[in-house]
Design a protein around this motif. Structure first.
Motif, PDB file in Angstrom:
ATOM      1  N   ASP A   1      38.184  34.771  27.228  1.00  0.00           N
ATOM      2  CA  ASP A   1      39.037  35.965  27.218  1.00  0.00           C
ATOM      3  C   ASP A   1      39.776  36.032  25.882  1.00  0.00           C
TER       4      ASP A   1
ATOM      5  N   ARG B   1      46.949  42.864  40.427  1.00  0.00           N
ATOM      6  CA  ARG B   1      46.507  42.074  41.575  1.00  0.00           C
ATOM      7  C   ARG B   1      47.693  41.478  42.334  1.00  0.00           C
TER       8      ARG B   1
ATOM      9  N   ALA C   1      43.240  46.867  41.080  1.00  0.00           N
ATOM     10  CA  ALA C   1      43.163  45.410  40.934  1.00  0.00           C
ATOM     11  C   ALA C   1      42.122  44.995  39.903  1.00  0.00           C
ATOM     12  N   GLY C   2      41.003  45.733  39.856  1.00  0.00           N
ATOM     13  CA  GLY C   2      39.928  45.362  38.940  1.00  0.00           C
ATOM     14  C   GLY C   2      40.131  45.845  37.518  1.00  0.00           C
ATOM     15  N   GLN C   3      40.225  47.166  37.337  1.00  0.00           N
ATOM     16  CA  GLN C   3      40.346  47.735  35.995  1.00  0.00           C
ATOM     17  C   GLN C   3      41.750  47.573  35.416  1.00  0.00           C
ATOM     18  N   TRP C   4      42.780  47.829  36.242  1.00  0.00           N
ATOM     19  CA  TRP C   4      44.156  47.804  35.746  1.00  0.00           C
ATOM     20  C   TRP C   4      44.814  46.433  35.909  1.00  0.00           C
ATOM     21  N   GLN C   5      44.180  45.552  36.646  1.00  0.00           N
ATOM     22  CA  GLN C   5      44.660  44.169  36.815  1.00  0.00           C
ATOM     23  C   GLN C   5      45.992  44.034  37.558  1.00  0.00           C
TER      24      GLN C   5
END
Length: 487
Positions: free
Chosen positions: A141, A256, A250-254
């Motif tokens: 990352d 979570r 949760a996936g694209q914008w994080q």
């Protein structure tokens, strides 16, 4: 958001500093990053740019679809300390490996970071490292890239880095990153295994699965051929209804849910902070016309023969079984032994079945606007809008699939909520080339030709990359036994 704030602060301070204080020579190091040839995905690459540039590095971001010649030219021009190559597609990993071999030919030995969703540490540390004389690092990352660069530049300043050997005289996390993984296999064992495999006869199982009922309802399509839908034919509110909020938030914008946080507390956070962001972006999408949704879908006559599905010429008046294309699908080796061709009428029944297909895009305008946001240092908006673009393309695919199910007469089986739709609680399934049930991505060339997608400027290049970026294609099966399955 913090990167965006820091960028603004630096820009504010630079106007008040002496020129020699802000010169390029004061950077911690020079870092070249590029998305490889044939790949248009840049969200990960741009996040690396943001993190490194805000931490004092001179980042030369070459952009998307970069040839190895462009990367090499930038290396010489900027005297780079490190090269990073990014890519999302499986095909991109092959280009990365080829580029490393070209670097060898040019005498380039500086460390190379490889990053992208299709990469694995094993592939980087073994296959790619063997192809390059210098050191190859797996870029998990943006922050791992930053950590490596900090260690690299410290080691270079202390003369404790060698391009061929790596870090000298010390053991660090980065040292383990640049060492290939020992897979305990000798070249001789690989050779013997290869010989043994070659001697085995290739037997293809083409026997129809007994788990798929052959006596199922065969629908009649509303038309043969294709239909084109323009933005005015596609209600934007219907697309919003089909949004997968979990994938977006949760996936694209994080955003979570932290481990251990009560569900009620997380839901309160979403209501107070996240849903208002989504509302703002929905309004912007409508008012600023930030999406240009287009769809081509259609119905084609077909019959199955073993693992092959034959597509017939719907325009022919003389021969109703004139084959215009054929798709060969793999069959599961165990479990229910499913194959996509099983979901359609076999040739021996003498029934002409229907094969639906679709191609959807939210348009080049999405890519262009996202690039503008990034260039203007609006990193937060860039992240939000990129996520919206990705998931609205998926929503458009869901909307189109639902339209096809209704047109085939299965409206009474339709779910009334998005959760059931995302859980596939409807008739049939939707498959895209490149996934386990239909892995041959090259078959998408035939699909695009049958759908005549040049009408919406959708195409796939020689690198097997679909354009515009936020686009998807699919084949549709209506059989009730058709659900997602692995090879």
């Amino acid at each position: 958001q913090s990167a965006e704030t820091m960028k603004a602060a630096v820009s504010f301070l630079e106007t008040r500093m002496e020129k020699d204080e802000v010169g390029e020579d004061n950077s911690k190091g020079t870092f070249i990053i590029a998305t490889v040839k044939g790949d248009v995905h840049d969200i990960g690459k741009n996040l690396v740019d943001i993190i490194l540039s805000n931490n004092g590095y001179r980042v030369i971001n070459l952009g998307i679809k970069q040839s190895v010649e462009n990367i090499i030219e930038a290396y010489y021009q900027y005297n780079a300390d490190c090269i990073a190559m990014s890519g999302l597609l499986v095909k991109s990993t092959a280009f990365m490996k080829e580029n490393l071999q070209v670097f060898n030919d040019k005498g380039i030995t500086i460390p190379v970071i490889l990053g992208g969703a299709a990469l694995t540490p094993k592939f980087v540390h073994n296959d790619c490292q063997k192809a390059y004389k210098g050191k190859v690092i797996y870029g998990r990352d943006a922050f791992s890239d930053l950590h490596f660069m900090d260690e690299l530049m410290t080691a270079k300043a202390a003369e404790e880095w060698d391009d061929i050997q790596g870090f000298l005289g010390r053991s660090t996390t980065e040292e383990s990153l640049v060492k290939p993984i020992n897979i305990n296999k000798s070249p001789e064992s690989d050779r013997k295994m290869s010989v043994q495999v070659e001697k085995l006869p290739l037997i293809i199982d083409t026997c129809r699965s007994k788990a798929v009922d052959i006596d199922t309802e065969r629908p009649i399509p509303p038309f043969w051929g294709t239909k084109l839908l323009e933005p005015e034919d596609i209600p934007i509110e219907d697309l919003f209804w089909h949004l997968d909020l979990q994938a977006l938030i949760a996936g694209q914008w994080q955003f979570r849910k932290p481990k251990g946080q009560p569900r009620a507390e997380y839901q309160f956070f979403l209501q107070e902070k996240v849903y208002p962001i989504l509302k703002i972006w929905k309004q912007r999408v409508i008012e600023e016309k930030l999406l240009h949704p287009q769809v081509i879908y259609g119905y084609f006559p077909c019959q199955a023969e073993g693992n092959t599905l034959h597509i017939y010429n719907h325009k022919s008046t003389k021969n109703s079984t004139e084959i215009v294309a054929s798709f060969d699908f793999p069959r599961q080796k165990s479990l229910r032994r499913l194959c996509i061709s099983d979901f359609f009428a076999p040739k021996e029944l003498g029934i002409i079945d229907v094969f639906p297909m679709q191609a959807v895009t939210v348009g080049e305008v999405v890519t262009e606007f996202a690039q503008k946001l990034f260039a203007d240092n609006l990193y937060t908006d860039y992240l939000y809008f990129h996520g919206i673009g990705v998931q609205m393309a998926e929503a458009l695919a869901e909307w189109t699939h639902a339209r096809i199910r209704r047109e085939l007469g299965f409206e009474m089986e339709e779910p009334d909520n998005i959760q059931d739709i995302l859980a596939q609680r409807y008739r049939g399934s939707r498959y895209s080339f490149g996934y386990p049930a239909c892995p041959k991505i090259k078959d998408q060339y035939k699909q695009l030709e049958l759908l005549e997608t040049e009408r919406i400027k959708m195409y796939m290049d020689e690198s097997e990359q679909l354009y515009p970026e936020q686009s998807t294609t699919a084949i549709i099966t209506y059989h009730p036994a058709a659900k997602y399955f692995s090879a």
